[in-house]
Scaffold this active site. Sequence first.
Site, PDB file in Angstrom:
ATOM      1  N   GLN A   7      15.386  17.669  51.102  1.00 48.06           N
ATOM      2  CA  GLN A   7      14.845  18.107  49.812  1.00 48.06           C
ATOM      3  C   GLN A   7      14.050  16.975  49.176  1.00 48.06           C
ATOM      4  O   GLN A   7      14.501  15.827  49.112  1.00 48.06           O
ATOM      5  CB  GLN A   7      15.993  18.568  48.893  1.00 48.06           C
ATOM      6  CG  GLN A   7      15.532  19.203  47.605  1.00 48.06           C
ATOM      7  CD  GLN A   7      14.779  20.534  47.787  1.00 48.06           C
ATOM      8  OE1 GLN A   7      14.972  21.252  48.759  1.00 48.06           O
ATOM      9  NE2 GLN A   7      13.904  20.851  46.851  1.00 48.06           N
ATOM     10  N   ASP A  17      10.324  22.861  57.152  1.00 53.77           N
ATOM     11  CA  ASP A  17       9.455  22.696  55.985  1.00 53.77           C
ATOM     12  C   ASP A  17       7.980  22.701  56.400  1.00 53.77           C
ATOM     13  O   ASP A  17       7.103  22.888  55.565  1.00 53.77           O
ATOM     14  CB  ASP A  17       9.740  21.350  55.300  1.00 53.77           C
ATOM     15  CG  ASP A  17      10.529  21.505  54.009  1.00 53.77           C
ATOM     16  OD1 ASP A  17      10.392  22.547  53.352  1.00 53.77           O
ATOM     17  OD2 ASP A  17      11.263  20.559  53.672  1.00 53.77           O
ATOM     18  N   LYS A  59      18.643  28.114  48.317  1.00 51.80           N
ATOM     19  CA  LYS A  59      18.387  28.174  49.761  1.00 51.80           C
ATOM     20  C   LYS A  59      19.683  28.519  50.506  1.00 51.80           C
ATOM     21  O   LYS A  59      19.697  29.345  51.420  1.00 51.80           O
ATOM     22  CB  LYS A  59      17.814  26.826  50.247  1.00 51.80           C
ATOM     23  CG  LYS A  59      16.373  26.596  49.783  1.00 51.80           C
ATOM     24  CD  LYS A  59      15.872  25.170  49.983  1.00 51.80           C
ATOM     25  CE  LYS A  59      14.470  25.011  49.373  1.00 51.80           C
ATOM     26  NZ  LYS A  59      13.916  23.660  49.437  1.00 51.80           N
TER      27      LYS A  59
HETATM   28  N1  GUN Z   1      10.798  20.144  46.780  1.00 51.42           N
HETATM   29  C1  GUN Z   1      10.007  21.027  46.129  1.00 51.42           C
HETATM   30  N2  GUN Z   1       9.555  21.961  47.003  1.00 51.42           N
HETATM   31  C2  GUN Z   1      10.072  21.641  48.216  1.00 51.42           C
HETATM   32  C3  GUN Z   1       9.971  22.247  49.508  1.00 51.42           C
HETATM   33  O1  GUN Z   1       9.302  23.255  49.738  1.00 51.42           O
HETATM   34  N3  GUN Z   1      10.660  21.617  50.495  1.00 51.42           N
HETATM   35  C4  GUN Z   1      11.376  20.492  50.276  1.00 51.42           C
HETATM   36  N4  GUN Z   1      11.996  19.933  51.311  1.00 51.42           N
HETATM   37  N5  GUN Z   1      11.495  19.925  49.105  1.00 51.42           N
HETATM   38  C5  GUN Z   1      10.849  20.500  48.068  1.00 51.42           C
END
Ligand code: GUN
Length: 291
Positions: free
Chosen positions: A97, A120, A53
């Site tokens: 996350q 998100d 990211k």
């Molecule tokens: N963990 C696995 N996929 C995601 C996601 O799309 N966003 C977040 N914040 N954590 C994750």
Amino acid sequence: MSAVLLDGKALGSRIEDELVGRLTALKAKGIEPHLAVVLAGEDAASHVYVRNKERSCKRIGIRSTRIDLPSSVGQDELMQVIADLNADDSVHGILVQSPTPSGTDEIAITEAIDPAKDVDGFHPMNLGRLVMGRSDGLVPCTPAGVMALLADADIDLVGAKAVIIGRSRIVGMPLALLLAQKGIDATVTIAHSRTEDIASICRSADLVIAAIGRPATIKADWIKSGATVIDVGISRVADDSRPNGTRLAGDVDPTAAEVAGHITPVPGGVGPMTIAMLMSNTVKAAEMSFD
Ligand code: GUN
């Protein structure tokens, strides 16, 4: 028959490149889109996701700040970090996350994020908009990425039978709402761990979306000839033929590609689309901050 691959890496980079014009316009107005990523604990996969990211942010010119916290972090400390980021006008997007360390309440953390910075799309306000048929807000990134892949490949969804395997709040549930919305018009079935005879339900589907995180669970003989298969799963499995003794595997057995009409590869399918949609949501959140 060998399925057409739905290349999320290529489409994801195209979507990210298309954001650069909007980023330039924002910067001309004195706004520097800024994503804050909170990473608590040592989960190896989470560290890889967060690094990817950050790389995308850097590549297209989004400022990113990473807040690393130990796995011993408590709920109060996490909530304070969110409150500080909510109050910081220089931050447009906040992502915590998942999974957060054991003993913390992930739902309470999600609900504490300012919905306008919830890139998100997991806050009840943003998920609630989907229930109301509105997908113009901050839509969860993986479901939005899947919809973009289907649209780019011109997959006809009107009246199509879609089976989603997995009912998570991150993928399965929001994706069901997006597929069933007016204008998309798929007929959606959500299958889960208590569903009986998933194989025969899948066999009748024009679109199968697997999001359970269990490698190679969906077999080739579950797939109707010519169906579209979207594999959201990504697990690390042992593979002695690889230098590091492991490889990444999706939820769908690779032999399904011999039956499907279209299929996403793992890696290089849904994963890069999730990141592209996060970049898109961050730009959208920055644009909304002065609207
Ligand atoms: N963990 C696995 N996929 C995601 C996601 O799309 N966003 C977040 N914040 N954590 C994750």
